[in-house]
Design an enzyme around this catalytic site. Sequence first.
Site, short mmCIF file in Angstrom:
data_model
loop_
_atom_site.label_atom_id
_atom_site.label_comp_id
_atom_site.label_asym_id
_atom_site.label_seq_id
_atom_site.Cartn_x
_atom_site.Cartn_y
_atom_site.Cartn_z
N HIS A 27 0.86 -1.33 -0.01
CA HIS A 27 -0.05 0.02 -0.06
C HIS A 27 0.88 1.08 0.01
O HIS A 27 1.98 1.23 0.70
CB HIS A 27 -0.90 -0.08 1.27
CG HIS A 27 -2.38 0.90 1.20
ND1 HIS A 27 -2.20 2.37 0.99
CD2 HIS A 27 -3.44 0.51 0.84
CE1 HIS A 27 -3.22 2.67 0.93
NE2 HIS A 27 -4.11 1.77 0.57
N HIS A 28 0.59 2.20 -0.69
CA HIS A 28 1.19 3.58 -0.66
C HIS A 28 1.46 4.38 0.53
O HIS A 28 2.29 5.22 0.77
CB HIS A 28 0.56 4.45 -1.82
CG HIS A 28 1.40 5.16 -2.67
ND1 HIS A 28 2.72 5.72 -2.02
CD2 HIS A 28 1.47 5.43 -3.93
CE1 HIS A 28 3.16 6.21 -3.22
NE2 HIS A 28 2.54 6.23 -4.17
N ALA A 29 0.31 3.84 1.66
CA ALA A 29 0.71 4.19 2.61
C ALA A 29 1.81 3.91 3.59
O ALA A 29 2.35 4.56 4.59
CB ALA A 29 -0.65 4.03 3.60
N ASN A 62 6.20 8.32 3.15
CA ASN A 62 6.20 9.04 1.89
C ASN A 62 6.69 10.20 2.10
O ASN A 62 6.19 11.20 2.87
CB ASN A 62 4.77 9.13 1.41
CG ASN A 62 4.13 7.73 0.95
OD1 ASN A 62 4.33 7.53 -0.46
ND2 ASN A 62 3.30 7.12 1.70
#
Length: 471
Positions: free
Chosen positions: A138-140, A308
């Site tokens: 997941h991009h999280a 991120n």
Amino acid sequence: MDRLSGLDASFLYLETPAQLMHVCGLLVLDVSTMPGGYGFERLRAGIEGHVRDVPAFTRRLRRVPLGLDHPVWVRDRSFDIERHVHRLALPTPGGYRELTELAGHLAGLPLDRSRPLWEMWVIEGYEGDKVVVLSKMHHATVDGVSGANLISHLCALSATDAPLAPAPRATHGREPGPAELLGRGVLSTATRPLQLARLVSPSATLVTRTVGRARNGTAMAAPLTAPRTSFNGTITSHRSIGLADMDLEQVRAVKRATGTTVNDVVLAVAGGALRSYLLDRGELPTDSLLATVPVSVRSSSRRSDGANKVSALFTRLGTDIEDPLERVRDLAVRNRHAKDHHNAISADSLQDWAEFAAPRTFGLAVRAYAGLRLAEKHPVVHNLVISNVPGPPVPLYFVGARIEALYPLGPVFHGAGLNITVMSNAGELHVGVIACRESMPDVDDLVQRFPAALDELAGLVDGPGVTAPAR
């Protein structure tokens, strides 16, 4: 326990059944190099041994009561590798088309938020004896750079070496109770007006400077000025995938001959491929396509929290320019302006503003946006996302198996149903293209134009009279 940064949490809030916010990677493996030979159980056991003590692989989400603050990461005390590493086999003949169809199906499935937000699908029977691993995170949890760093926990310089990044020492912190999470949420909510006040003045100054740059013609391309194409609308959860390879040395030769950068050349090649694709379909807009290009700010960020650490810039891809050399020169100038403009913005600006993303209202807004199909009713923000990620310069081995290719695949969004990611690997550039299947059913028709666009550009720079762009 670690609180998600606002930017990390935003990728959770952006997710809908159609707009899935995980990033994927396809690793094509030569398993003949594995000590003791290939076996699924051996490969899975090797993966487990390397990730068991790496927090990014063994933590799960915990919500804050009443949604008062962003979620927190807590250790998954019931971590089970069998819930994350799965086995599949391609139908005969097990070639490129069978692989991309299966990968597209798997990329369209959401991750289970009750467990650590990653999984791997071990796909056997590719081109006879090769194995492909489709990873989803997941991009999280990751951005482009941190995702590449996480792969280093599983990769080595030879089949028998230890991983490039050994697993950290395990830490077993306590898990907070509901009362503590609620208290933290109340405190965070109470201090947000002070945080907002600190951001308003620098942001107002930035707007003023951006207006000045626009008047001087040195601003990056503006969002909401993109032409509409068939892949700029409301997306579904269905995905189509295309893969291609390019010679990195050929890209570098073009770079040297034109006095540009590798990124300039990659973007120019993408512009050439998209121009050709849209022209053959009778859909080429008069104006150039506008791309969002993620930019890592990891080296300049002052923030220590969050997985991120990215910002973004907008750039025209020169799809309105027929001559490939003129396109790369134009892109080089535009990219210099865009980088200068981007560098004038605080590296933490996007992360700072993302702290104000409210869990409930943000998620409801995204769902309303999709349900009302608003992406088809306002000016196009951007046409696509395109990334160029530096990868390993030498061959790597994934749990003993030699990596022959590594294709990255990013998320697609309502309004921009196409994502192109390019990653270098041992002298090659691997191109991964993913799209909403209804918007672009034949992604392979686009991705196979990348090597051809590079060949055309390389052929032109071999001739006389090639000059660098004006500074």
